[in-house]
Write a protein that holds these residues in place. Structure first.
Motif, PDB file in Angstrom:
ATOM      1  N   ILE A  76       0.971  -1.439   0.015  1.00 41.02           N
ATOM      2  CA  ILE A  76      -0.003   0.070  -0.079  1.00 41.02           C
ATOM      3  C   ILE A  76       0.950   1.217   0.025  1.00 41.02           C
ATOM      4  O   ILE A  76       1.717   1.551   0.902  1.00 41.02           O
ATOM      5  CB  ILE A  76      -0.776   0.059   1.280  1.00 41.02           C
ATOM      6  N   LEU A  77       0.764   1.977  -0.859  1.00 41.87           N
ATOM      7  CA  LEU A  77       1.825   3.223  -1.243  1.00 41.87           C
ATOM      8  C   LEU A  77       1.520   4.414  -0.360  1.00 41.87           C
ATOM      9  O   LEU A  77       0.536   4.367   0.559  1.00 41.87           O
ATOM     10  CB  LEU A  77       1.928   3.525  -2.742  1.00 41.87           C
ATOM     11  N   SER A  78       2.638   5.285  -0.275  1.00 42.27           N
ATOM     12  CA  SER A  78       2.428   6.533   0.944  1.00 42.27           C
ATOM     13  C   SER A  78       1.185   7.221   0.775  1.00 42.27           C
ATOM     14  O   SER A  78       0.636   7.294   2.218  1.00 42.27           O
ATOM     15  CB  SER A  78       3.552   7.343   0.752  1.00 42.27           C
ATOM     16  N   ALA A  79       0.400   7.651  -0.132  1.00 44.43           N
ATOM     17  CA  ALA A  79      -0.770   8.636   0.118  1.00 44.43           C
ATOM     18  C   ALA A  79      -1.804   7.747   0.441  1.00 44.43           C
ATOM     19  O   ALA A  79      -2.606   7.908   1.414  1.00 44.43           O
ATOM     20  CB  ALA A  79      -0.948   9.265  -1.253  1.00 44.43           C
ATOM     21  N   SER A 115      12.300  -1.324  -1.360  1.00 46.22           N
ATOM     22  CA  SER A 115      12.139  -0.314  -0.032  1.00 46.22           C
ATOM     23  C   SER A 115      11.820   1.066  -0.742  1.00 46.22           C
ATOM     24  O   SER A 115      11.600   1.189  -1.985  1.00 46.22           O
ATOM     25  CB  SER A 115      13.303  -0.147   0.910  1.00 46.22           C
ATOM     26  N   SER A 116      12.030   2.047  -0.066  1.00 48.58           N
ATOM     27  CA  SER A 116      11.749   3.395  -0.896  1.00 48.58           C
ATOM     28  C   SER A 116      12.376   4.533  -0.219  1.00 48.58           C
ATOM     29  O   SER A 116      12.781   4.491   0.929  1.00 48.58           O
ATOM     30  CB  SER A 116      10.113   3.482  -0.474  1.00 48.58           C
ATOM     31  N   ILE A 117      12.306   5.829  -1.192  1.00 47.89           N
ATOM     32  CA  ILE A 117      12.707   7.078  -0.370  1.00 47.89           C
ATOM     33  C   ILE A 117      12.167   7.400   0.802  1.00 47.89           C
ATOM     34  O   ILE A 117      12.591   8.453   1.500  1.00 47.89           O
ATOM     35  CB  ILE A 117      13.132   7.874  -1.429  1.00 47.89           C
ATOM     36  N   ALA A 118      10.773   6.862   0.952  1.00 47.95           N
ATOM     37  CA  ALA A 118       9.881   7.169   2.172  1.00 47.95           C
ATOM     38  C   ALA A 118      10.598   6.714   3.423  1.00 47.95           C
ATOM     39  O   ALA A 118      10.200   7.233   4.541  1.00 47.95           O
ATOM     40  CB  ALA A 118       8.466   6.294   1.933  1.00 47.95           C
ATOM     41  N   VAL A 140       3.115   6.372   7.740  1.00 49.09           N
ATOM     42  CA  VAL A 140       3.109   4.971   8.253  1.00 49.09           C
ATOM     43  C   VAL A 140       3.685   3.953   6.894  1.00 49.09           C
ATOM     44  O   VAL A 140       4.446   3.234   7.490  1.00 49.09           O
ATOM     45  CB  VAL A 140       1.491   4.503   8.294  1.00 49.09           C
ATOM     46  N   TYR A 141       3.846   4.485   5.682  1.00 53.04           N
ATOM     47  CA  TYR A 141       4.501   3.669   4.581  1.00 53.04           C
ATOM     48  C   TYR A 141       5.749   3.671   5.024  1.00 53.04           C
ATOM     49  O   TYR A 141       6.462   2.436   4.766  1.00 53.04           O
ATOM     50  CB  TYR A 141       4.215   4.417   3.299  1.00 53.04           C
ATOM     51  N   GLY A 142       6.643   5.081   4.961  1.00 47.97           N
ATOM     52  CA  GLY A 142       7.887   4.819   5.445  1.00 47.97           C
ATOM     53  C   GLY A 142       8.259   4.120   6.711  1.00 47.97           C
ATOM     54  O   GLY A 142       9.344   3.210   6.614  1.00 47.97           O
ATOM     55  N   ARG A 167      16.274   1.262  -2.296  1.00 50.81           N
ATOM     56  CA  ARG A 167      15.123   2.082  -1.833  1.00 50.81           C
ATOM     57  C   ARG A 167      14.882   2.874  -3.231  1.00 50.81           C
ATOM     58  O   ARG A 167      15.743   3.776  -3.570  1.00 50.81           O
ATOM     59  CB  ARG A 167      16.011   3.070  -0.760  1.00 50.81           C
ATOM     60  N   TYR A 168      13.777   2.608  -3.760  1.00 46.76           N
ATOM     61  CA  TYR A 168      13.513   3.029  -5.090  1.00 46.76           C
ATOM     62  C   TYR A 168      13.153   4.591  -4.956  1.00 46.76           C
ATOM     63  O   TYR A 168      12.271   5.097  -4.011  1.00 46.76           O
ATOM     64  CB  TYR A 168      12.179   2.427  -5.630  1.00 46.76           C
ATOM     65  N   PRO A 169      13.327   5.181  -5.735  1.00 46.78           N
ATOM     66  CA  PRO A 169      12.590   6.805  -6.098  1.00 46.78           C
ATOM     67  C   PRO A 169      11.603   6.582  -6.542  1.00 46.78           C
ATOM     68  O   PRO A 169      10.886   5.428  -6.852  1.00 46.78           O
ATOM     69  CB  PRO A 169      13.813   7.459  -6.729  1.00 46.78           C
ATOM     70  N   GLY A 170      10.658   7.416  -6.889  1.00 38.30           N
ATOM     71  CA  GLY A 170       9.379   7.452  -7.495  1.00 38.30           C
ATOM     72  C   GLY A 170       9.739   6.986  -9.079  1.00 38.30           C
ATOM     73  O   GLY A 170      10.604   7.491  -9.769  1.00 38.30           O
ATOM     74  N   VAL A 171       8.857   6.245  -9.274  1.00 43.38           N
ATOM     75  CA  VAL A 171       9.031   5.482 -10.544  1.00 43.38           C
ATOM     76  C   VAL A 171       8.268   6.150 -11.424  1.00 43.38           C
ATOM     77  O   VAL A 171       6.864   6.091 -11.536  1.00 43.38           O
ATOM     78  CB  VAL A 171       8.981   3.791 -10.200  1.00 43.38           C
ATOM     79  N   GLY A 180      -1.518   5.039  -5.963  1.00 42.85           N
ATOM     80  CA  GLY A 180      -1.690   5.827  -4.461  1.00 42.85           C
ATOM     81  C   GLY A 180      -0.327   6.260  -3.817  1.00 42.85           C
ATOM     82  O   GLY A 180      -0.383   6.384  -2.807  1.00 42.85           O
ATOM     83  N   GLY A 181       0.631   6.800  -4.678  1.00 38.52           N
ATOM     84  CA  GLY A 181       1.986   7.220  -4.084  1.00 38.52           C
ATOM     85  C   GLY A 181       1.866   8.761  -4.119  1.00 38.52           C
ATOM     86  O   GLY A 181       0.968   9.474  -4.781  1.00 38.52           O
ATOM     87  N   THR A 182       2.967   9.352  -3.563  1.00 40.32           N
ATOM     88  CA  THR A 182       3.015  10.610  -3.662  1.00 40.32           C
ATOM     89  C   THR A 182       3.933  11.448  -4.678  1.00 40.32           C
ATOM     90  O   THR A 182       3.734  12.304  -5.156  1.00 40.32           O
ATOM     91  CB  THR A 182       3.925  11.213  -2.215  1.00 40.32           C
ATOM     92  N   THR A 183       4.681  10.456  -5.437  1.00 38.16           N
ATOM     93  CA  THR A 183       5.276  10.586  -6.670  1.00 38.16           C
ATOM     94  C   THR A 183       4.397  10.403  -7.968  1.00 38.16           C
ATOM     95  O   THR A 183       5.035  10.519  -9.277  1.00 38.16           O
ATOM     96  CB  THR A 183       6.627   9.935  -6.834  1.00 38.16           C
ATOM     97  N   ASP A 184       3.184  10.110  -7.906  1.00 36.46           N
ATOM     98  CA  ASP A 184       2.359   9.854  -8.954  1.00 36.46           C
ATOM     99  C   ASP A 184       2.136  10.792 -10.036  1.00 36.46           C
ATOM    100  O   ASP A 184       1.927  10.712 -11.248  1.00 36.46           O
ATOM    101  CB  ASP A 184       0.941   9.398  -8.328  1.00 36.46           C
ATOM    102  N   SER A 276       8.384  15.895   3.748  1.00 37.02           N
ATOM    103  CA  SER A 276       9.204  14.918   4.486  1.00 37.02           C
ATOM    104  C   SER A 276      10.278  14.234   4.044  1.00 37.02           C
ATOM    105  O   SER A 276      11.107  13.636   4.694  1.00 37.02           O
ATOM    106  CB  SER A 276       8.401  14.300   5.808  1.00 37.02           C
ATOM    107  N   TRP A 277      10.433  14.107   2.668  1.00 33.40           N
ATOM    108  CA  TRP A 277      11.246  13.448   1.947  1.00 33.40           C
ATOM    109  C   TRP A 277      12.415  14.245   1.488  1.00 33.40           C
ATOM    110  O   TRP A 277      12.276  15.313   1.776  1.00 33.40           O
ATOM    111  CB  TRP A 277      10.457  12.748   0.845  1.00 33.40           C
ATOM    112  N   VAL A 278      13.454  13.613   0.939  1.00 34.60           N
ATOM    113  CA  VAL A 278      14.626  14.354   0.790  1.00 34.60           C
ATOM    114  C   VAL A 278      14.578  14.760  -1.075  1.00 34.60           C
ATOM    115  O   VAL A 278      13.783  14.358  -1.605  1.00 34.60           O
ATOM    116  CB  VAL A 278      15.774  13.280   0.513  1.00 34.60           C
TER     117      VAL A 278
HETATM  118  C1  AKB Z   1       5.143   6.616  -3.298  1.00 36.49           C
HETATM  119  O1  AKB Z   1       4.867   7.860  -3.454  1.00 36.49           O
HETATM  120  O2  AKB Z   1       4.408   6.476  -2.343  1.00 36.49           O
HETATM  121  C2  AKB Z   1       6.108   5.823  -3.935  1.00 36.49           C
HETATM  122  C3  AKB Z   1       7.572   5.875  -3.207  1.00 36.49           C
HETATM  123  C4  AKB Z   1       8.491   6.866  -3.539  1.00 36.49           C
HETATM  124  O3  AKB Z   1       7.678   5.021  -2.300  1.00 36.49           O
HETATM  125  N1  AKB Z   1       6.078   6.220  -5.417  1.00 36.49           N
END
Ligand code: AKB
Ligand code: NAD
Length: 331
Positions: A76-79, A115-118, A140-142, A167-171, A180-184, A276-278
């Motif tokens: 379940i992605l970040s947003a 994992s993720s940049i989260a 909660v995702y991070g 730790r994947y960045p936004g794909v 359902g992510g923040t980088t969508d 909150s991310w880098v």
């Molecule tokens: C998200 O935005 O939740 C994902 C991620 C960077 O882990 N794309």
């Protein structure tokens, strides 16, 4: 290399739809089992309906098929996670623990955990965040991704399991939609730019985030999984960089291809997550340990996205016209 049998969990998402085909091309259709809680709309691949929260079903599939490698893409992605925090923890942490246990019991030889940049929080260094800095995630995702990294390291230390993680960045990719992510926004923007020459962005114009093109993301995944075991020195998760940009930077690049494109900014709750991310990642451990090097920067990614997505949309349009014509003429 002996015969490999691969199980992909959460295979119907943004990454899974692309990675399953790549793994089928590499290992053969009969050796790749794709699974998810929803069946694919249209696929001729070997599919199993599988919820990673169902521990016994998971164990049975692994045992019955003598699975040798598991890729866990179910999440379940970040947003989405911020509105369903308990579900996020269940799937992202408990589901992953079910996978680790099922793999331990059945001697699965390799596991991939994204994992993720989260995992970074506001106290992390914003520019070129190092591999080993503070990890205090604020979603909660991070928190779940960080727990997954630690569980991976624990199972490696305690049981000698070969778990590999990035730790994947936004794909960003044209092949599938994000879930359902923040980088969508960085995928949606292309669809709207091509169809409507307009996009309303849910992040502020100067919010810089680490991103990666799908082809680089898939190559990194194959590269880390194919690397000799002794080369994998980081057993939590590797920092990985592709590119870094803000909404106004990607909009300017798209405008070079679609001059009529206009962007407006209507930040919502996802702004707080992004804040909150880098901004960017230092990935020299991945470069050093398994020779990671991305091929796509912002300019190359935008050119490739617009070319491929325009072709897909054009062919969909033609298909729809033929279907309408068929219906109208009763063929
Ligand atoms: C998200 O935005 O939740 C994902 C991620 C960077 O882990 N794309
Ligand atoms: P996605 O949301 O597009 O796909 C996730 C898939 O998991 C969906 O098909 C969903 O049906 C499935 N799923 C959900 N709950 C499940 C369950 N209980 N059992 C089995 N399947 C379940 O995600 P994605 O973008 O393809 O991401 C894949 C992995 O990569 C995730 O772990 C994600 O956290 C990670 N990641 C993705 C990105 C990105 O930008 N896409 C960035 C960083 C990390």
């Amino acid at each position: 290399m002996g015969k490999e049998t691969i199980l992909l969990c959460g295979a119907n998402g943004q990454l899974g739809t692309v990675l399953s085909q790549v793994l089928v091309d590499k290992y053969g259709k009969e050796n790749v089992i794709i699974s998810d809680i929803r069946a694919p709309e249209d696929s001729n691949l070997r599919f199993e309906l599988l919820d990673i929260l169902n521990k016994s079903a998971l164990e049975e599939i692994i045992k019955k098929n003598s699975v040798t490698q598991v890729y866990n893409l179910a999440a379940i992605l970040s947003a989405s996670g911020e509105s369903k925090p308990m579900l996020s923890w269940e799937v992202n942490v408990k589901g992953y623990l079910n996978i680790l246990e099922a793999c331990r019991i059945n001697d699965v030889s390799k596991i991939f955990y994204p994992s993720s940049i989260a995992v970074f929080g506001s106290d992390a260094q914003k520019q070129f965040v190092p591999q080993h800095g503070p990890l205090n995630p604020e979603t909660v995702y991070g928190i779940g991704k960080l727990a997954g990294e630690q569980w991976s390291n624990y199972y490696h230390m305690k049981h000698g399991m070969d778990i590999r993680s990035i730790r994947y960045p936004g794909v960003i990719g044209y092949e599938s939609m994000p879930g359902g992510g923040t980088t969508d926004y960085a995928v949606e923007i292309f669809h709207e730019a091509i169809e409507k020459q307009h996009y309303s962005c849910f992040l502020k114009k100067d919010t810089q985030l680490p991103m990666i093109y799908m082809r680089d993301c898939i190559n990194a995944t194959l590269q880390i999984m194919d690397a000799p075991k002794e080369k994998i020195k980081v057993r939590t998760s590797y920092n990985l960089a592709g590119m870094s940009f803000s909404p106004e930077m990607i909009a300017a690049e798209i405008k070079k291809h679609i001059p009529a494109f206009k962007m407006e900014y209507n930040p919502d709750f996802r702004q707080q997550i992004a804040d909150s991310w880098v901004d960017s990642i230092d990935d020299h451990f991945a470069q050093q340990d398994w020779a990671w090097k991305p091929a796509f920067d912002l300019q190359a990614m935008v050119t490739d996205m617009i070319k491929n997505l325009s072709e897909i949309k054009m062919s969909d349009l033609k298909k729809n016209k033929v279907e309408t014509l068929k219906t109208e003429t009763n063929v």
